[in-house]
Enzyme design. Structure first.
Site, PDB file in Angstrom:
ATOM      1  N   ASP A  21       0.855  -1.187   0.000  1.00 55.40           N
ATOM      2  CA  ASP A  21       0.000   0.000   0.000  1.00 55.40           C
ATOM      3  C   ASP A  21       0.887   1.233   0.000  1.00 55.40           C
ATOM      4  O   ASP A  21       1.771   1.357   0.851  1.00 55.40           O
ATOM      5  CB  ASP A  21      -0.887   0.029   1.255  1.00 55.40           C
ATOM      6  N   ASP A  27     -14.056  -6.164  -4.987  1.00 56.53           N
ATOM      7  CA  ASP A  27     -14.197  -6.288  -3.536  1.00 56.53           C
ATOM      8  C   ASP A  27     -15.576  -6.858  -3.253  1.00 56.53           C
ATOM      9  O   ASP A  27     -16.595  -6.223  -3.553  1.00 56.53           O
ATOM     10  CB  ASP A  27     -14.061  -4.915  -2.854  1.00 56.53           C
TER      11      ASP A  27
END
Lengths: 252, 214
Positions: free
Chosen positions: A11, A130
């Protein structure tokens, strides 16, 4: 034969790694390029950067990260986060990304996936999905980090994305993400068995057995993890040794 | 020496150029690596690299749309016999015909056609994406020196090259069937996989190509 892929994900926010591996030999543990180099040396099969930069003003920092990585790591690099336009994709590819993952923009405008695949090829068009459980063997697509429900059913959605040209599905279980309880295997298997394209399982890895299950029970062709690598719980090499001992084909 | 990496709008050439630049440095060479869409530059270059990603027809259209490029390639590769490396769809363009979304003529340097991967085993996904191990058929080829059966390289493709002459196949990869991984003859070589994405094995192949004097 084709090997199962082990894919560490980093990330990145404002050009810096948010949760970095803390190795003593790292000059700068917050530098995504340094982290990518470590994963490269450990034998990662691909790298994934997720840009979580909130402000669009700071997005340009990501291009420097990508081009710096492309100078040093000669392995496939997927970049996602905030990809909205074909111009975004073009800039990421020119910086040195090999694949670009599209998430929210695929939901708001599915034709964007077709446009991306036509312009840049399916081989670099990844759709990140997702999904959250909404009942027994049913999963719904969510956006904005799991906050916004879309009403879209996950398996049918993934099939549609592949029909529009997605070359790969990066499938994250929102129920499992961050839990260390392992992938959502029924979800992963339902999607993997329903589409001809490869599925990367993501969300929930806490042990090396979870990585094995993603392949053997989830039918994914690649397994993505962040925190087990970030925090140095396991190295890529340990992961590969464990998967090999479990009878899976991995790249030595 | 000048190495031309042909830019005809197909995908990302940065990683290919970086990999070549790295191997020039590491092997103590001083070659110029030029990413170019200029046919005249290609005519004057010593080594030629044709990359390519996406669909055969799109790449073909892109290549033929560059003014004078196909003529320049014929001149420098076929007439002058300079070393040529095709990568992925760049390798597929070496074939006679591509059968992806219709029929499209290739450069016809390697007799054969480009056909869909169709593994009988449904668990084998298409595209064939990831690391797979090479079965080397031609051990004596200078570009494959130091690269052995079992070495892993990175593939991303949904179509593959069937050659008319089996002798043109220098290496295969197992994906439900023996899939062409490397083709070549004379001064031509092509890889279905991406050497610029295949870590040490790929970089080694690139260094061999730079040293190649067919």
């Amino acid at each position: 034969m084709l090997k199962s892929r082990i894919i560490p994900c980093l990330d990145v926010k404002d050009g810096r790694v948010v949760k970095g591996i803390n190795f003593v030999n790292l000059v700068d543990a917050g530098d995504p390029v340094e982290q990518a180099r470590v994963y490269d040396e450990q034998g990662a099969d691909e790298l994934c950067f997720l840009d979580i930069t909130a402000s669009s003003d700071n997005r340009d920092s990501m291009y420097d990260v990508i081009s710096g990585t492309a100078e040093k790591c000669f392995m496939p690099l997927t970049v996602g986060g905030g990809v909205r336009t074909t111009e975004d994709i073009r800039k990421l590819l020119l910086a040195g990304a090999d694949k670009v993952s599209i998430n929210t923009a695929a939901v708001t405008n599915p034709e964007f996936v077709r446009e991306a695949a036509q312009k840049f090829g399916s081989q670099c068009t990844v759709v990140a999905v997702d999904a959250k459980s909404t009942g027994p063997d049913t999963w719904e697509i969510f956006t904005h980090g799991g906050r916004n429900a879309t009403g879209l059913e996950a398996v049918a959605w993934c099939q549609r994305m592949v029909e529009l040209g997605a070359g790969e599905i990066l499938l994250t279980s929102m129920d499992r993400d961050g839990t260390k309880k392992g992938f959502n295997l029924p979800l992963t298997r339902a999607v993997a068995d329903a589409i001809p394209a490869p599925v990367i399982a993501s969300g929930g890895v806490g042990t090396l057995d979870h990585m094995v299950e993603g392949i053997t029970e989830g039918h994914a062709t690649g397994v993505l993890a962040a925190s087990i690598f970030h925090f140095g719980t396991y190295t890529i090499a340990q992961t590969k040794a464990h998967m090999k001992a479990a009878g899976l084909a991995v790249r030595d | 020496m000048t190495v031309a990496i042909i830019d005809y709008g197909s995908g990302n050439l940065r990683s290919a150029a970086k990999a070549f630049e790295r191997m020039v440095r590491e092997t103590g060479r001083s070659d110029d690596i030029l990413v170019t869409s200029d046919a005249d530059v290609v005519r004057q270059s010593d080594h030629i690299v044709l990359p390519g990603v996406g669909a055969f027809a799109d790449c073909r259209r892109g290549l033929y749309a560059v003014d004078g490029m196909v003529d320049a390639l014929q001149h420098v590769v076929v007439d002058k016999g300079q070393p040529f490396l095709g990568i992925c769809v760049g390798m597929q363009l070496m074939a006679t015909v591509g059968r992806e979304h219709g029929e499209h003529a290739g450069l016809d340097w390697i007799k054969g056609d480009i056909v869909p991967l169709s593994p009988a085993d449904a668990s084998l996904k298409v595209p064939h994406m990831g690391w797979n191990d090479l079965q080397i058929k031609e051990n004596q080829h200078p570009v494959l020196s130091g690269i052995d059966t079992g070495d892993h390289v990175y593939f991303v493709h949904s179509y593959h090259l069937r050659t008319e002459d089996p002798a043109h196949i220098l290496a295969t990869v197992d994906y439900g069937e023996a899939v062409t991984a490397i083709v070549g003859r004379d001064n031509l070589i092509g890889t279905q996989f991406h050497p610029e994405k295949s870590q040490q094995v790929g970089l080694h192949l690139i260094a061999n190509f730079l040293n190649w004097k067919p």
